[in-house]
Design an enzyme around this catalytic site. Structure first.
Site, PDB file in Angstrom:
ATOM      1  N   ASP A   5      42.409  37.177  32.188  1.00 44.52           N
ATOM      2  CA  ASP A   5      43.094  37.110  33.531  1.00 44.52           C
ATOM      3  C   ASP A   5      42.117  37.622  34.589  1.00 44.52           C
ATOM      4  O   ASP A   5      41.259  36.857  35.230  1.00 44.52           O
ATOM      5  CB  ASP A   5      44.301  37.925  33.753  1.00 44.52           C
ATOM      6  CG  ASP A   5      44.982  38.204  35.293  1.00 44.52           C
ATOM      7  OD1 ASP A   5      44.587  37.167  36.054  1.00 44.52           O
ATOM      8  OD2 ASP A   5      46.028  38.890  35.546  1.00 44.52           O
ATOM      9  N   LYS A  50      45.313  31.995  38.690  1.00 49.79           N
ATOM     10  CA  LYS A  50      45.927  32.734  39.847  1.00 49.79           C
ATOM     11  C   LYS A  50      45.483  32.187  41.138  1.00 49.79           C
ATOM     12  O   LYS A  50      44.210  32.365  41.417  1.00 49.79           O
ATOM     13  CB  LYS A  50      46.178  34.198  39.767  1.00 49.79           C
ATOM     14  CG  LYS A  50      47.029  34.804  38.603  1.00 49.79           C
ATOM     15  CD  LYS A  50      47.081  36.303  38.738  1.00 49.79           C
ATOM     16  CE  LYS A  50      47.716  36.954  37.596  1.00 49.79           C
ATOM     17  NZ  LYS A  50      47.529  38.275  37.474  1.00 49.79           N
ATOM     18  N   GLU A  76      47.417  40.072  27.492  1.00 47.67           N
ATOM     19  CA  GLU A  76      46.731  39.682  28.532  1.00 47.67           C
ATOM     20  C   GLU A  76      45.692  40.654  28.875  1.00 47.67           C
ATOM     21  O   GLU A  76      46.177  42.140  28.971  1.00 47.67           O
ATOM     22  CB  GLU A  76      47.644  39.374  29.774  1.00 47.67           C
ATOM     23  CG  GLU A  76      47.107  39.215  31.149  1.00 47.67           C
ATOM     24  CD  GLU A  76      48.070  38.587  32.055  1.00 47.67           C
ATOM     25  OE1 GLU A  76      47.541  38.356  33.362  1.00 47.67           O
ATOM     26  OE2 GLU A  76      49.274  38.606  31.889  1.00 47.67           O
ATOM     27  N   LYS A  89      54.249  45.503  30.819  1.00 44.81           N
ATOM     28  CA  LYS A  89      53.099  46.251  31.305  1.00 44.81           C
ATOM     29  C   LYS A  89      52.883  47.578  30.388  1.00 44.81           C
ATOM     30  O   LYS A  89      53.689  48.123  29.979  1.00 44.81           O
ATOM     31  CB  LYS A  89      53.157  46.541  32.539  1.00 44.81           C
ATOM     32  CG  LYS A  89      53.312  45.600  33.685  1.00 44.81           C
ATOM     33  CD  LYS A  89      51.827  44.788  33.875  1.00 44.81           C
ATOM     34  CE  LYS A  89      52.110  43.779  35.077  1.00 44.81           C
ATOM     35  NZ  LYS A  89      50.763  43.121  35.176  1.00 44.81           N
ATOM     36  N   ASP A 113      50.582  42.707  28.974  1.00 44.64           N
ATOM     37  CA  ASP A 113      49.746  42.859  29.972  1.00 44.64           C
ATOM     38  C   ASP A 113      49.077  44.229  29.871  1.00 44.64           C
ATOM     39  O   ASP A 113      49.820  45.158  30.576  1.00 44.64           O
ATOM     40  CB  ASP A 113      50.109  42.454  31.283  1.00 44.64           C
ATOM     41  CG  ASP A 113      48.978  42.277  32.043  1.00 44.64           C
ATOM     42  OD1 ASP A 113      47.667  42.493  32.083  1.00 44.64           O
ATOM     43  OD2 ASP A 113      49.300  42.007  33.310  1.00 44.64           O
ATOM     44  N   ARG A 173      48.336  50.174  39.386  1.00 44.47           N
ATOM     45  CA  ARG A 173      48.766  50.572  40.672  1.00 44.47           C
ATOM     46  C   ARG A 173      50.286  51.062  40.483  1.00 44.47           C
ATOM     47  O   ARG A 173      50.995  50.179  39.381  1.00 44.47           O
ATOM     48  CB  ARG A 173      48.367  49.694  41.607  1.00 44.47           C
ATOM     49  CG  ARG A 173      48.800  48.270  41.551  1.00 44.47           C
ATOM     50  CD  ARG A 173      48.379  47.429  42.435  1.00 44.47           C
ATOM     51  NE  ARG A 173      48.745  45.885  42.045  1.00 44.47           N
ATOM     52  CZ  ARG A 173      49.189  45.119  42.827  1.00 44.47           C
ATOM     53  NH1 ARG A 173      49.059  45.373  44.270  1.00 44.47           N
ATOM     54  NH2 ARG A 173      49.418  43.600  42.380  1.00 44.47           N
TER      55      ARG A 173
END
Length: 363
Positions: free
Chosen positions: A243, A267, A218, A162, A190, A24
């Site tokens: 994650d 999280k 990740e 990212k 990630d 996103r």
């Protein structure tokens, strides 16, 4: 101290730059704030973002879950009976982890206020100063390199890069950033579920052979693909962190049983709040598994709760990814935890220490 009312607000805070991942692109924080009121005038604060692509939660579902399912079971409950309250919250409905987290955070805030101590001290104590990484959004290579250099110059010693958009470009992104920051920062990748297992192994072998040293990678594959996670973990030297594959304690035990990852990312919005986050840390600790604590796009309300957990469980939570407040254009919270670039520190104020939230729109 008994719960008398639960109210809501919407908090909108622009980001300094757009937040871009394989899933996103977001340009502002838009979170539901929960305020739990008690009969002696105290207020506990919680917060939840709508991260539908990860947790399935939307703004509407968060409010409805709390208003129609969670709140009716909590009115009249005594904050001193913390374990009973958290059990009620977790047992009200399936999933809806962000809604549960927002309410739990507010209840734990009140629990700290009840006993006049910062939350981390009640959870076990620790050094009230920790250091976080910062996220470098996926973008053009030159932009990511420039963002990485700027972050290092601001004092960040760990960068969360990212990737997950295009395997070939991802490799070039990482090589360019690694060359630019040299040994001044650790790199964490990630992929946000953006690679297949074979692509992940190919990318990491290519980077390892090129001399690129990564602290961890990740969630390289889809959340439900635990076999794929294990495939990658078994074939690369770089530590692999789960994650999106891990929400609660049961999933942690399965991941450990399968040896599908080296590190677990906790999280609060996935675990449903603080109680399960502590359970996960305790389970991981039993097996000698390290944990990271992370956040979604959250302000310093709910991230403060994660900071308290990180400090109290620092023997297991060895890595911190709580950069949400640093990505915001400003901090709307007076009091609470102090976020100063990479350094995060907790005051001696009771609970989470929040005095006021600016710009809150009533719902």
């Amino acid at each position: 101290m008994k719960i008398t009312d639960i109210r809501f607000g919407m908090l909108r805070v622009p980001l300094k730059t757009p937040f871009k991942t394989a899933l996103r692109t977001v340009d502002k924080v838009e979170d539901i704030v929960v305020m739990v009121h008690t009969d002696d005038g105290h207020v506990g604060y919680g917060e939840a973002p709508a991260t539908a692509v990860i947790t399935g939660d939307t703004h509407g579902s968060i409010v409805d879950a709390i208003r129609h399912y969670i709140a009716p079971r909590l009115i009249g409950q005594d904050i001193a009976d913390l374990n009973r309250i958290t059990k009620l919250i977790q047992g009200t409905m399936e999933k809806n982890t962000s809604a549960k987290a927002a309410v739990e955070i507010a209840v734990y805030d009140l629990w700290g206020q009840l006993y006049g101590a910062p939350l981390y001290k009640l959870l076990g104590g620790g050094d009230p100063v920790i250091t976080t990484d910062i996220t470098i959004s996926v973008d053009y290579i030159d932009k990511m390199v420039a963002d990485s250099i700027a972050a290092v110059e601001r004092g960040f010693e760990s960068l969360k890069i990212k990737v997950g958009k295009d395997i070939g470009v991802d490799i070039e992104r990482v090589r360019a950033i690694y060359a630019a920051v040299e040994d001044r920062a650790l790199l964490r990748l990630d992929a946000n579920q953006g690679w297949t297992a074979k692509e992940a192994v190919y990318a990491l072998h290519t980077l390892e052979d090129a001399g690129v040293r990564l602290e961890l990678v990740e969630q390289p594959v889809k959340a439900r693909d635990l076999e794929g996670m294990r495939y990658v973990t078994e074939r690369v030297h770089t530590p692999i962190m789960a994650d999106e594959s891990v929400f609660g304690p049961a999933e942690v035990m399965e991941l450990i049983r399968m040896r599908a990852a080296d590190i677990i990312n906790i999280k609060l919005m996935k675990t449903g709040g603080i109680s399960n986050a502590i359970r996960i840390a305790d389970i991981a600790g039993l097996y000698g598994i390290e944990c990271m604590i992370g956040c979604m796009l959250e302000t310093s309300i709910s991230v403060a709760a994660a900071v308290h957990v990180a400090v109290a469980k620092s023997d297991v939570i060895t890595k911190v990814d709580l950069d949400g407040p640093s990505l915001c254009a400003y901090d709307p919270v007076d009091g609470g935890v102090n976020f100063n670039e990479s350094e995060i520190s907790i005051s001696d104020a009771p609970g989470l220490g929040i005095r006021e939230i600016r710009g809150l729109e009533p719902l």
